[in-house]
Every structure is written in structure tokens, then in C-alpha cells.
Design a protein around this motif. Structure first.
Motif, mmCIF file in Angstrom:
data_model
loop_
_atom_site.group_PDB
_atom_site.id
_atom_site.type_symbol
_atom_site.label_atom_id
_atom_site.label_comp_id
_atom_site.label_asym_id
_atom_site.label_seq_id
_atom_site.Cartn_x
_atom_site.Cartn_y
_atom_site.Cartn_z
ATOM 1 N N THR A 60 0.836 -1.206 0.000
ATOM 2 C CA THR A 60 0.000 0.000 0.000
ATOM 3 C C THR A 60 0.867 1.250 0.000
ATOM 4 O O THR A 60 0.632 2.201 -0.751
ATOM 5 C CB THR A 60 -0.899 0.018 1.263
ATOM 6 O OG1 THR A 60 -1.771 -1.102 1.223
ATOM 7 C CG2 THR A 60 -1.726 1.286 1.336
ATOM 8 N N ALA A 61 1.897 1.245 0.858
ATOM 9 C CA ALA A 61 2.767 2.419 0.986
ATOM 10 C C ALA A 61 3.498 2.711 -0.326
ATOM 11 O O ALA A 61 3.557 3.857 -0.778
ATOM 12 C CB ALA A 61 3.772 2.202 2.119
ATOM 13 N N LEU A 62 4.031 1.643 -0.956
ATOM 14 C CA LEU A 62 4.762 1.810 -2.221
ATOM 15 C C LEU A 62 3.860 2.396 -3.300
ATOM 16 O O LEU A 62 4.237 3.345 -3.995
ATOM 17 C CB LEU A 62 5.273 0.450 -2.705
ATOM 18 C CG LEU A 62 6.636 -0.034 -2.226
ATOM 19 C CD1 LEU A 62 6.844 -1.479 -2.667
ATOM 20 C CD2 LEU A 62 7.755 0.856 -2.779
ATOM 21 N N THR A 63 2.671 1.826 -3.414
ATOM 22 C CA THR A 63 1.735 2.270 -4.445
ATOM 23 C C THR A 63 1.362 3.736 -4.234
ATOM 24 O O THR A 63 1.380 4.549 -5.161
ATOM 25 C CB THR A 63 0.455 1.409 -4.400
ATOM 26 O OG1 THR A 63 0.838 0.051 -4.486
ATOM 27 C CG2 THR A 63 -0.492 1.751 -5.532
ATOM 28 N N HIS A 64 1.055 4.088 -2.990
ATOM 29 C CA HIS A 64 0.618 5.450 -2.710
ATOM 30 C C HIS A 64 1.733 6.463 -2.955
ATOM 31 O O HIS A 64 1.505 7.541 -3.502
ATOM 32 C CB HIS A 64 0.094 5.560 -1.275
ATOM 33 C CG HIS A 64 -0.703 6.808 -1.039
ATOM 34 N ND1 HIS A 64 -0.117 7.995 -0.639
ATOM 35 C CD2 HIS A 64 -2.019 7.064 -1.198
ATOM 36 C CE1 HIS A 64 -1.063 8.916 -0.537
ATOM 37 N NE2 HIS A 64 -2.226 8.383 -0.876
ATOM 38 N N ALA A 65 2.959 6.107 -2.558
ATOM 39 C CA ALA A 65 4.080 7.031 -2.755
ATOM 40 C C ALA A 65 4.333 7.249 -4.246
ATOM 41 O O ALA A 65 4.564 8.372 -4.701
ATOM 42 C CB ALA A 65 5.334 6.498 -2.070
ATOM 43 N N ARG A 66 4.275 6.146 -5.005
ATOM 44 C CA ARG A 66 4.484 6.251 -6.455
ATOM 45 C C ARG A 66 3.435 7.155 -7.093
ATOM 46 O O ARG A 66 3.755 8.001 -7.914
ATOM 47 C CB ARG A 66 4.394 4.873 -7.089
ATOM 48 C CG ARG A 66 5.760 4.338 -7.443
ATOM 49 C CD ARG A 66 5.666 2.923 -7.964
ATOM 50 N NE ARG A 66 6.760 2.157 -7.406
ATOM 51 C CZ ARG A 66 6.757 0.858 -7.240
ATOM 52 N NH1 ARG A 66 5.697 0.150 -7.581
ATOM 53 N NH2 ARG A 66 7.787 0.255 -6.734
ATOM 54 N N GLU A 67 2.192 6.978 -6.682
ATOM 55 C CA GLU A 67 1.110 7.810 -7.232
ATOM 56 C C GLU A 67 1.361 9.289 -6.943
ATOM 57 O O GLU A 67 0.992 10.147 -7.728
ATOM 58 C CB GLU A 67 -0.238 7.388 -6.623
ATOM 59 C CG GLU A 67 -0.794 6.111 -7.238
ATOM 60 C CD GLU A 67 -1.932 5.509 -6.414
ATOM 61 O OE1 GLU A 67 -2.379 4.405 -6.772
ATOM 62 O OE2 GLU A 67 -2.364 6.132 -5.417
ATOM 63 N N GLY A 68 2.000 9.558 -5.798
ATOM 64 C CA GLY A 68 2.278 10.946 -5.434
ATOM 65 C C GLY A 68 3.638 11.423 -5.912
ATOM 66 O O GLY A 68 4.066 12.522 -5.559
ATOM 67 N N GLY A 69 4.341 10.580 -6.680
ATOM 68 C CA GLY A 69 5.649 10.971 -7.218
ATOM 69 C C GLY A 69 6.738 11.062 -6.161
ATOM 70 O O GLY A 69 7.710 11.800 -6.320
#
Ligand SMILES: C[S@@+](CC[C@H](N)C(=O)[O-])C[C@H]1O[C@@H](n2cnc3c(N)ncnc32)[C@H](O)[C@@H]1O
Ligand SMILES: [Mg+2]
Length: 262
Positions: A109-118
Motif C-alpha cells: 500500500t505504501a509503495l503504491t501510494h508514494a508512487r502515485e504521489g511521485g
């Protein structure tokens, strides 16, 4: 090996993990970033603790708090980072963040969210003892937030996280005190009356007094400040720093530059 397995540190023996506790958080992993979901209390709590962390770090390292990225150049470990509710703002403040959590689902979840936020955050599934075994370079700041009340051996966990702090570095720990007031508010109130948290999220017997959190840190060579209380105000429905450490509190600890002071 999927892309995610590369983000796992030291699989075999991870004594700080209490499997039931980690399963509890994994089951809620999809909800981390829903401000109205199961982590609503952490979302509400976030502004006050982020302000405290930023101000404490700027004072400790003599940084300009008004700069756009005051934590630029600092390596921050967020141990038990969950979905990254603190890792992300730390990265936005300029820090190089490593976020480690025992739950692989949380790290996804953390990886996906950080990627989405650049955002570029070094997220890894693992534990403090795993990082030590892997021989990571000690960090400038170790954040140890709302985790110790969920691990198998709290004293050892505090000692291991202290070992991950470099001389001159800063640790900020946060947890729940073991007092009748904490039982009434954090368990009966938050879980059973207000239903902020799923019943069973916290076990009262796992709450720790500030002295119990401080002792292993001091044995590991850290100096500890007085605990800082954080209190909920039902009228404004918000959290603020307070003198009351009977429920939620944060503890600042520092590793002296040279052993025995300095
Ligand atoms: C209440 S959450 C706190 C999350 C985050 N620190 C925050 O304050 O927003 C506790 C987290 O600790 C993790 N955890 C539990 N035991 C752990 C261990 N031994 N090592 C690392 N993380 C652990 C759980 O998976 C969960 O994500
Ligand atoms: Mg907790």
C-alpha cells in the motif's frame, strides 16, 4: 521473484514480530489512506505529531524550519511505517526516507501510494532486527511511532531501534501509556463507544509507561527528554500537544556524539 520481494529485508528470524498483531494490520492495509476508514484516528492525529517531529528535528539539528525542505540531507527511518502516513510528509520535507514494516501488505500500500504521489521512498517489508542483521548504515532520525505496543518484545525492540540511530541522531517514539485513563479513553472510548478503531486493535497489557520506553533506550546509550503528552479535544475534534502524558505521549531520545556525553 516479484518486484516486491526485493524489498524484503532478512526473512528468516524476526523475533519482534507478533504474528497476530501483524495480521491485524495486514487485514486493514487497503484502508491506510482513507481518512474516514479504520486509520481515521491516525489521520486526525497526524498534523500535531508531524508539527512536533518537524520542530524537534529542526531544533535538534539547527535547521531552518521555514525552508521549503528543511530536512534535506537527513536520513530518516520510519520503523513500523504502516501505509506511510508519516514517511510521505517526511519525504516532502526533503528527508531521504526508509520506511520499514513487518506487514508486506502495508508496504505494498505504501509503495503504491508514494508512487502515485511521485515520491521516492525506500519502503521495505521487515523489522528493526532485520535492518541490523543486514548492516544498514545508522540513521540521523529514527521514528518509532505507535509500534512498540504491537511488538513481541518491547524492550528488545526499543534497544534494536536505538542501535539504528547514529551518534548525534534523534529518535522520536510514540505510544500509549498504561494508565486507567488510557484504558478508559483509548480502549473503551475509542474502540467500543466511539468505534474509531476496530475492537481489539489495542491490548491494554501491551501499553507502556514512559519510564518503560525510556529504560531500554537509556541502556542503549541514548539520553531521553521528558515525555510530551498529546491529547484529544472532543469540542474541536482535534489533537494538541499537552502536559497530560496519561494516554498518548511522545518521547524524544538523542544519541550523544561521543559515549558519555558531547
Ligand atoms: C498502529 S500502526 C502505526 C503506523 C505508523 N507508524 C503510523 O503511526 O502511522 C503499527 C504498525 O506496526 C507494524 N508492526 C508491528 N510489529 C512490527 C515489527 N515487529 N516490526 C515492524 N513493524 C511492525 C504493523 O504492521 C503496523 O503497520
Ligand atoms: Mg497502536
Amino acid at each position: 521473484m516479484d518486484e516486491f520481494s526485493e524489498n524484503t529485508v532478512a526473512e528468516p528470524r524476526q523475533p519482534s514480530i507478533d504474528p497476530d498483531e501483524v495480521a491485524k494490520f495486514s487485514a486493514m492495509a487497503a484502508e491506510w489512506w482513507d481518512p474516514k476508514g479504520k486509520f481515521k484516528p491516525l489521520h486526525k492525529f497526524n498534523p500535531v505529531r508531524l508539527g512536533f517531529i518537524r520542530d524537534t528535528a529542526c531544533a535538534h539539528f539547527a535547521l531552518d524550519g521555514t525552508a521549503r525542505k528543511p530536512l534535506e540531507g537527513l536520513r530518516v527511518l520510519d520503523i513500523g511505517c504502516g501505509g506511510g502516513l508519516v514517511s510521505e510528509p517526511m519525504a516532502r520535507l526533503g528527508a531521504s526516507v526508509t520506511g520499514v514494516d513487518a506487514s508486506e501488505a502495508n508496504i505494498k500500500t505504501a509503495l503504491t501510494h508514494a508512487r502515485e504521489g511521485g515520491l521516492d521512498i525506500d519502503y521495505r517489508a521487515g523489522t528493526a532486527e532485520g535492518l541490523l542483521e543486514a548492516g544498514v548504515e545508522p540513521f540521523d532520525i529514527v521514528l518509532n511511532l505507535e509500534v512498540v505496543e504491537h511488538v513481541a518484545d518491547p524492550a528488545q525492540f526499543m534497544k534494536d531501534t536505538a542501535a539504528l540511530l547514529r551518534p548525534g541522531g534523534l529518535m522520536i517514539a510514540a505510544t500509549l501509556n498504561r494508565t486507567p485513563k488510557a484504558f478508559a479513553l483509548a480502549i473503551v472510548g475509542a474502540e467500543y463507544v466511539l468505534r474509531w478503531l476496530p475492537p481489539g486493535t489495542h491490548e491494554f497489557s501491551k501499553f507502556l509507561t514512559p519510564a518503560e520506553v525510556a529504560a531500554p533506550l537509556q541502556m542503549a546509550g541514548l539520553e531521553t527528554d521528558r515525555p510530551q503528552g498529546v491529547s484529544y479535544n472532543p469540542v474541536s475534534d482535534s489533537w494538541r500537544l499537552s502536559d497530560d502524558t496519561k494516554v498518548n505521549y511522545m518521547l524524544v531520545a538523542r544519541r550523544p556524539v561521543s559515549p558519555g556525553g558531547g
